[in-house]
Enzyme design. Structure first.
Site, PDB file in Angstrom:
ATOM      1  N   PRO A  92       0.833  -1.213   0.000  1.00  0.00           N
ATOM      2  CA  PRO A  92       0.000   0.000   0.000  1.00  0.00           C
ATOM      3  C   PRO A  92       0.861   1.254   0.000  1.00  0.00           C
ATOM      4  O   PRO A  92       1.861   1.334   0.723  1.00  0.00           O
ATOM      5  CB  PRO A  92      -0.791  -0.132   1.302  1.00  0.00           C
ATOM      6  CG  PRO A  92      -0.894  -1.604   1.520  1.00  0.00           C
ATOM      7  CD  PRO A  92       0.411  -2.176   1.023  1.00  0.00           C
ATOM      8  N   CYS A  93       0.465   2.227  -0.832  1.00  0.00           N
ATOM      9  CA  CYS A  93       1.368   3.340  -1.128  1.00  0.00           C
ATOM     10  C   CYS A  93       1.002   4.649  -0.442  1.00  0.00           C
ATOM     11  O   CYS A  93       1.638   5.670  -0.691  1.00  0.00           O
ATOM     12  CB  CYS A  93       1.403   3.573  -2.639  1.00  0.00           C
ATOM     13  SG  CYS A  93      -0.221   3.983  -3.328  1.00  0.00           S
ATOM     14  N   GLN A  94      -0.012   4.657   0.443  1.00  0.00           N
ATOM     15  CA  GLN A  94      -0.447   5.930   1.022  1.00  0.00           C
ATOM     16  C   GLN A  94       0.686   6.660   1.738  1.00  0.00           C
ATOM     17  O   GLN A  94       0.767   7.885   1.716  1.00  0.00           O
ATOM     18  CB  GLN A  94      -1.602   5.697   1.998  1.00  0.00           C
ATOM     19  CG  GLN A  94      -2.899   5.281   1.314  1.00  0.00           C
ATOM     20  CD  GLN A  94      -3.017   3.771   1.173  1.00  0.00           C
ATOM     21  OE1 GLN A  94      -2.020   3.058   1.172  1.00  0.00           O
ATOM     22  NE2 GLN A  94      -4.237   3.289   1.057  1.00  0.00           N
TER      23      GLN A  94
END
Length: 432
Positions: free
Chosen positions: A128-130
């Site tokens: 996940p890139c948040q």
């Protein structure tokens, strides 16, 4: 004497942080066999299970079961009616679990059982890139420094260590290279080097590889280092830049029936209004899929104030080729207090070229993805449908996203474009 038929090897992969399966779908299209998909979100896991069932039924000439499932799908139900019609071993390739210290040993045991005596040829996926994205860092502020998602790349490396693949593909946002002063990226390189892997990193633009979307993502590819004195057969895959002669409105959207805001049903079979022979891009990309209908062509309802803004935004884009600046709207239409940042929050999809990047925020509202209605009126303006968003990500029309409409949008926004994934998979397969 009859010639012996050469058996084509089917390469295997494990998909980590799999999401709705865009990366996986590209590898399956290129002829790879999935051993396991690992994902934490329940709706995305259900989507993966449904897609696994599709591939099994397609392979065994039983696609009518899948077609019947889509035609009679009821909103609010999961895919159990479909999953029960294929072997459990097919559905069990999806492992719904959060990759982390508390679960990793159980996940290894589960994957080991699914793998059996087979070798894992490649590991794919993107954490996940948040915590790495510009928007995520702006929203989270200083808290981003302590976000546990910063450390997920270390678990990706644990899988490389455990399964010893020939190669790996790691996808993420551009911010991965600069987040925390570049420390996570440098550490990733150090860790895989320690395991005996070389890696290279490049920014790939989806629109240069058969996708009608100007999406930029970091694609890291790693491979086993050659033993001393020999040359490795592996390297970063060659992805020649392709010229894109196609346009979103004409070549991607025009065979779908018209929709107004709020029209369409999440679960219904939708017939095409043009034959495939008139849609060369959909034919070449495989987006029209295996069925003679599609689903999830549903548009969000919008209020009158937003439709007034949509109409202004579309007219400005069509007539002047300029994006709408929120602060320059008539005062009576400005309902947001923030008039200093995110002034491009109302954005029209370019009808005559490629779309801007589809991101997970599309799950929150459709303002950033306004349909390019050529003769806009307050009655006809709207944001794009779930199916149109999926097409921008080059998902085939027979791909069904389980969960709610909001969840489907989020799954689509978080995905890797299928056609880009396929290009990467095919280039790697030549080396393997």
């Amino acid at each position: 004497m009859a010639k012996l038929m050469k058996k084509t090897k089917s390469y295997t992969f494990i998909d980590l942080f799999a999401g709705a399966g865009g990366l996986s779908e590209g590898f399956i299209r290129a002829g790879y066999t999935p051993i396991a998909h690992i994902e934490m979100n329940k709706d995305a896991c259900n989507t993966l299970k449904t897609r696994s069932a599709f591939h099994y039924l397609q392979k065994n000439g039983m696609l009518s079961i899948y077609e019947d499932y889509l035609r009679h799908k009821e909103e609010g139900t999961d895919g159990r009616k479909l999953w029960d019609q294929v072997p459990k071993s097919v559905i069990n390739t999806t492992i719904c679990a959060t990759i982390g210290e508390n679960a990793i040993d159980d996940i290894f045991n589960n994957v080991d059982e699914l793998k059996g005596k087979r070798k894992v040829d490649i590991i794919i996926g993107g954490p996940p890139c948040q915590a790495y994205s510009v928007a995520g860092r702006a929203r989270m502020g200083k808290e981003v420094e302590n976000d546990p998602r910063n450390e997920l790349y270390k678990y990706y490396v644990r899988f490389i260590d455990h399964y010893d693949p020939e190669m790996f593909v790691f996808e993420n946002v551009l911010g991965l290279l600069t987040a925390k002063r570049g420390e996570p990226f440098a550490d990733l390189k150090r860790l895989v080097d320690k395991l005996g892997y070389d890696m290279d990193c490049r920014v790939q633009v989806a629109s240069q590889h058969g996708v009608l979307q100007n999406r930029q993502r970091v694609i890291i590819v790693g491979w086993k280092r050659a033993v001393k004195g020999s040359k490795s057969p592996y390297h970063y895959p060659e992805l020649p830049e392709e010229k894109c002669p196609y346009q979103v409105l004409r070549d991607l959207f025009s065979d779908l029936p018209p929709r107004k805001a709020g029209e369409g049903k999440f679960c219904e079979a939708v017939s095409y209004v043009k034959p495939l022979s008139e849609m060369p891009y959909l034919d070449q990309s495989g987006i029209r899929g295996e069925l003679d209908f599609t689903t999830q062509h549903v548009a969000r309802p919008t209020n009158e104030n937003d439709r007034k803004i949509y109409k202004i935004a579309v007219e400005r884009w069509l007539n002047e080729h300029h994006r709408l600046n929120y602060a320059q709207l008539p005062a009576e239409l400005q309902t947001h207090r923030n008039k200093e940042t995110f002034l491009n929050r109302f954005n029209v999809v370019d009808p005559y070229g490629c779309s801007h990047t589809v991101v997970a925020h599309i799950a929150m509202d459709g303002h950033y993805y306004i349909y390019p209605t050529l003769s806009p009126t307050l009655e006809t303006v709207r944001s794009i449908t779930v199916r149109e968003a999926a097409r921008l990500q080059s998902f085939p029309d027979d791909y069904y996203f389980e969960g709610s409409r909001t969840s489907a949008f989020k799954q689509i926004g978080n995905a890797v474009p299928v056609v880009l994934a396929q290009r990467i998979a095919e280039a790697i397969k030549k080396m393997l």
